[in-house]
Write a protein that holds these residues in place. Structure first.
Motif, PDB file in Angstrom:
ATOM      1  N   VAL A 143      49.298  42.179  38.853  1.00  0.00           N
ATOM      2  CA  VAL A 143      49.389  40.933  38.084  1.00  0.00           C
ATOM      3  C   VAL A 143      48.425  40.925  36.902  1.00  0.00           C
ATOM      4  N   ALA A 144      47.140  41.204  37.159  1.00  0.00           N
ATOM      5  CA  ALA A 144      46.141  41.117  36.087  1.00  0.00           C
ATOM      6  C   ALA A 144      44.847  41.786  36.528  1.00  0.00           C
ATOM      7  N   ALA A 145      43.904  41.896  35.591  1.00  0.00           N
ATOM      8  CA  ALA A 145      42.583  42.430  35.909  1.00  0.00           C
ATOM      9  C   ALA A 145      41.856  41.468  36.841  1.00  0.00           C
ATOM     10  N   LEU A 146      40.876  41.992  37.569  1.00  0.00           N
ATOM     11  CA  LEU A 146      40.162  41.200  38.567  1.00  0.00           C
ATOM     12  C   LEU A 146      39.527  39.951  37.968  1.00  0.00           C
ATOM     13  N   SER A 147      38.982  40.040  36.759  1.00  0.00           N
ATOM     14  CA  SER A 147      38.331  38.870  36.163  1.00  0.00           C
ATOM     15  C   SER A 147      39.306  37.704  36.025  1.00  0.00           C
ATOM     16  N   LYS A 148      40.537  37.997  35.594  1.00  0.00           N
ATOM     17  CA  LYS A 148      41.536  36.936  35.470  1.00  0.00           C
ATOM     18  C   LYS A 148      42.061  36.527  36.845  1.00  0.00           C
ATOM     19  N   LEU A 149      42.308  37.498  37.715  1.00  0.00           N
ATOM     20  CA  LEU A 149      42.814  37.182  39.058  1.00  0.00           C
ATOM     21  C   LEU A 149      41.859  36.273  39.810  1.00  0.00           C
ATOM     22  N   ALA A 150      40.566  36.567  39.709  1.00  0.00           N
ATOM     23  CA  ALA A 150      39.574  35.729  40.398  1.00  0.00           C
ATOM     24  C   ALA A 150      39.625  34.303  39.873  1.00  0.00           C
ATOM     25  N   ASN A 170      41.438  52.659  40.038  1.00  0.00           N
ATOM     26  CA  ASN A 170      40.287  52.394  39.180  1.00  0.00           C
ATOM     27  C   ASN A 170      39.757  50.972  39.309  1.00  0.00           C
ATOM     28  N   VAL A 171      40.047  50.330  40.416  1.00  0.00           N
ATOM     29  CA  VAL A 171      39.656  48.925  40.577  1.00  0.00           C
ATOM     30  C   VAL A 171      38.145  48.739  40.492  1.00  0.00           C
ATOM     31  N   GLU A 172      37.381  49.748  40.881  1.00  0.00           N
ATOM     32  CA  GLU A 172      35.917  49.617  40.835  1.00  0.00           C
ATOM     33  C   GLU A 172      35.434  49.281  39.426  1.00  0.00           C
ATOM     34  N   GLN A 173      36.150  49.767  38.424  1.00  0.00           N
ATOM     35  CA  GLN A 173      35.782  49.507  37.034  1.00  0.00           C
ATOM     36  C   GLN A 173      36.021  48.053  36.633  1.00  0.00           C
ATOM     37  N   GLU A 174      36.784  47.323  37.440  1.00  0.00           N
ATOM     38  CA  GLU A 174      37.078  45.923  37.136  1.00  0.00           C
ATOM     39  C   GLU A 174      36.036  44.968  37.718  1.00  0.00           C
ATOM     40  N   ILE A 175      35.203  45.475  38.612  1.00  0.00           N
ATOM     41  CA  ILE A 175      34.276  44.592  39.321  1.00  0.00           C
ATOM     42  C   ILE A 175      33.180  44.054  38.420  1.00  0.00           C
ATOM     43  N   GLU A 176      32.518  44.919  37.661  1.00  0.00           N
ATOM     44  CA  GLU A 176      31.399  44.469  36.817  1.00  0.00           C
ATOM     45  C   GLU A 176      31.833  43.426  35.788  1.00  0.00           C
ATOM     46  N   PRO A 177      32.959  43.616  35.073  1.00  0.00           N
ATOM     47  CA  PRO A 177      33.388  42.587  34.122  1.00  0.00           C
ATOM     48  C   PRO A 177      33.740  41.256  34.783  1.00  0.00           C
ATOM     49  N   ALA A 178      33.954  41.280  36.109  1.00  0.00           N
ATOM     50  CA  ALA A 178      34.333  40.055  36.823  1.00  0.00           C
ATOM     51  C   ALA A 178      33.146  39.361  37.488  1.00  0.00           C
ATOM     52  N   ARG A 179      31.951  39.951  37.368  1.00  0.00           N
ATOM     53  CA  ARG A 179      30.786  39.420  38.084  1.00  0.00           C
ATOM     54  C   ARG A 179      30.509  37.946  37.776  1.00  0.00           C
ATOM     55  N   LYS A 180      30.612  37.585  36.504  1.00  0.00           N
ATOM     56  CA  LYS A 180      30.272  36.220  36.105  1.00  0.00           C
ATOM     57  C   LYS A 180      31.169  35.198  36.792  1.00  0.00           C
ATOM     58  N   ILE A 181      32.456  35.437  36.761  1.00  0.00           N
ATOM     59  CA  ILE A 181      33.383  34.490  37.380  1.00  0.00           C
ATOM     60  C   ILE A 181      33.254  34.519  38.900  1.00  0.00           C
ATOM     61  N   LYS A 184      30.299  32.403  39.765  1.00  0.00           N
ATOM     62  CA  LYS A 184      30.620  30.989  39.541  1.00  0.00           C
ATOM     63  C   LYS A 184      31.441  30.418  40.686  1.00  0.00           C
ATOM     64  N   LEU A 185      32.332  31.239  41.238  1.00  0.00           N
ATOM     65  CA  LEU A 185      33.214  30.773  42.306  1.00  0.00           C
ATOM     66  C   LEU A 185      32.651  31.070  43.689  1.00  0.00           C
ATOM     67  N   THR A 186      31.412  31.465  43.746  1.00  0.00           N
ATOM     68  CA  THR A 186      30.659  31.688  44.998  1.00  0.00           C
ATOM     69  C   THR A 186      31.425  32.501  46.032  1.00  0.00           C
ATOM     70  N   VAL A 187      31.554  33.774  45.729  1.00  0.00           N
ATOM     71  CA  VAL A 187      32.186  34.685  46.679  1.00  0.00           C
ATOM     72  C   VAL A 187      31.215  35.793  47.056  1.00  0.00           C
ATOM     73  N   GLY A 188      31.540  36.488  48.147  1.00  0.00           N
ATOM     74  CA  GLY A 188      30.714  37.599  48.587  1.00  0.00           C
ATOM     75  C   GLY A 188      30.961  38.838  47.751  1.00  0.00           C
ATOM     76  N   GLU A 189      30.306  39.916  48.126  1.00  0.00           N
ATOM     77  CA  GLU A 189      30.454  41.183  47.418  1.00  0.00           C
ATOM     78  C   GLU A 189      31.867  41.737  47.607  1.00  0.00           C
ATOM     79  N   PRO A 190      32.528  42.150  46.530  1.00  0.00           N
ATOM     80  CA  PRO A 190      33.874  42.724  46.655  1.00  0.00           C
ATOM     81  C   PRO A 190      33.861  43.994  47.507  1.00  0.00           C
ATOM     82  N   GLU A 191      34.879  44.138  48.340  1.00  0.00           N
ATOM     83  CA  GLU A 191      35.041  45.338  49.161  1.00  0.00           C
ATOM     84  C   GLU A 191      36.278  46.099  48.694  1.00  0.00           C
TER      85      GLU A 191
END
Length: 212
Positions: A143-150, A170-181, A184-191
């Motif tokens: 659907v979209a990159a993790l930052s938008k999906l989150a 390559n999903v690991e590369q999407e994690i850092e750009p999504a950190r801010k959101i 903000k949405l108070t979630v745990g560490e991505p697995e």
């Protein structure tokens, strides 16, 4: 010429994997094969690899939804993974969220054809259901990159629930750009998890985050 997709779909391994749900999954596959390309749901190159690339790929997320009593599949499209989840988890309420009318029409037809009483098709974007729908888990595929999906998915997840999505290698590369959101949405560490189905089929990458 050997139809490798049909050979896989009728194999003992696939039949055993889906067990009592095999007939329903097979009917879904047949509809995708016969109508998917014509109705703009899948590309022409996908017709000959539906079992491996789409059906089994979607099924790989189901074990990670074992405790979810309600699931929302956003951008459900052809029903991947939402329809597969609904077939394999008849005890869960599954919401298929899709903005395009021609796709929701398809989803409603499939739900009726397969008699999936646990499915509700919702036409619209995920953002439109913020505050109107709360589920144990939200999933999506391509659907979209993790930052938008989150941003669009996590507001639908109840406290303690999870975002469980099918992603590429390559999903690991999407994690850092999504950190801010994510903060903000108070979630745990991505697995990053490995979803496996049958021998000989490439595993699927699943990313899971839990809402606190």
């Amino acid at each position: 010429m050997v139809d490798t997709d049909e050979v896989m779909g009728t194999s003992a391994a696939v039949r055993d994997y889906f067990g009592e749900h095999y007939d329903a999954v097979s009917r879904f596959h047949a509809r995708l094969r016969d109508e998917g390309e014509v109705r703009g749901l899948i590309g022409p190159r996908e017709v000959d690899r539906l079992w491996e690339r789409h059906i089994l790929n979607s099924a790989a997320v189901v074990p990670f939804l074992a405790s979810a009593g309600s699931v929302a599949d956003i951008g459900s499209g052809a029903g991947l993974p939402g329809i597969v989840i609904a077939i394999l988890r008849p005890d869960a309420q599954v919401h298929l969220i899709e903005p395009m009318e021609r796709r929701t029409t398809w989803l409603e037809e499939v739900v009726a054809d397969l008699g999936l009483a646990n499915v509700e098709v919702k036409r619209g974007r995920a953002e439109e259901y913020d505050g109107a729908l709360e589920v144990d888990a939200v999933t999506s595929r391509a659907v979209a990159a993790l930052s938008k999906l989150a941003r669009i998915s996590l507001p639908l997840v109840r406290s303690g629930g999870e975002l469980v999505i099918l992603k590429g290698r390559n999903v690991e590369q999407e994690i850092e750009p999504a950190r801010k959101i994510l903060r903000k949405l108070t979630v745990g560490e991505p697995e990053i998890l490995e979803g496996r189905t049958i021998d000989g089929v490439e595993s699927t990458t699943v990313l899971r985050v839990r809402r606190k």
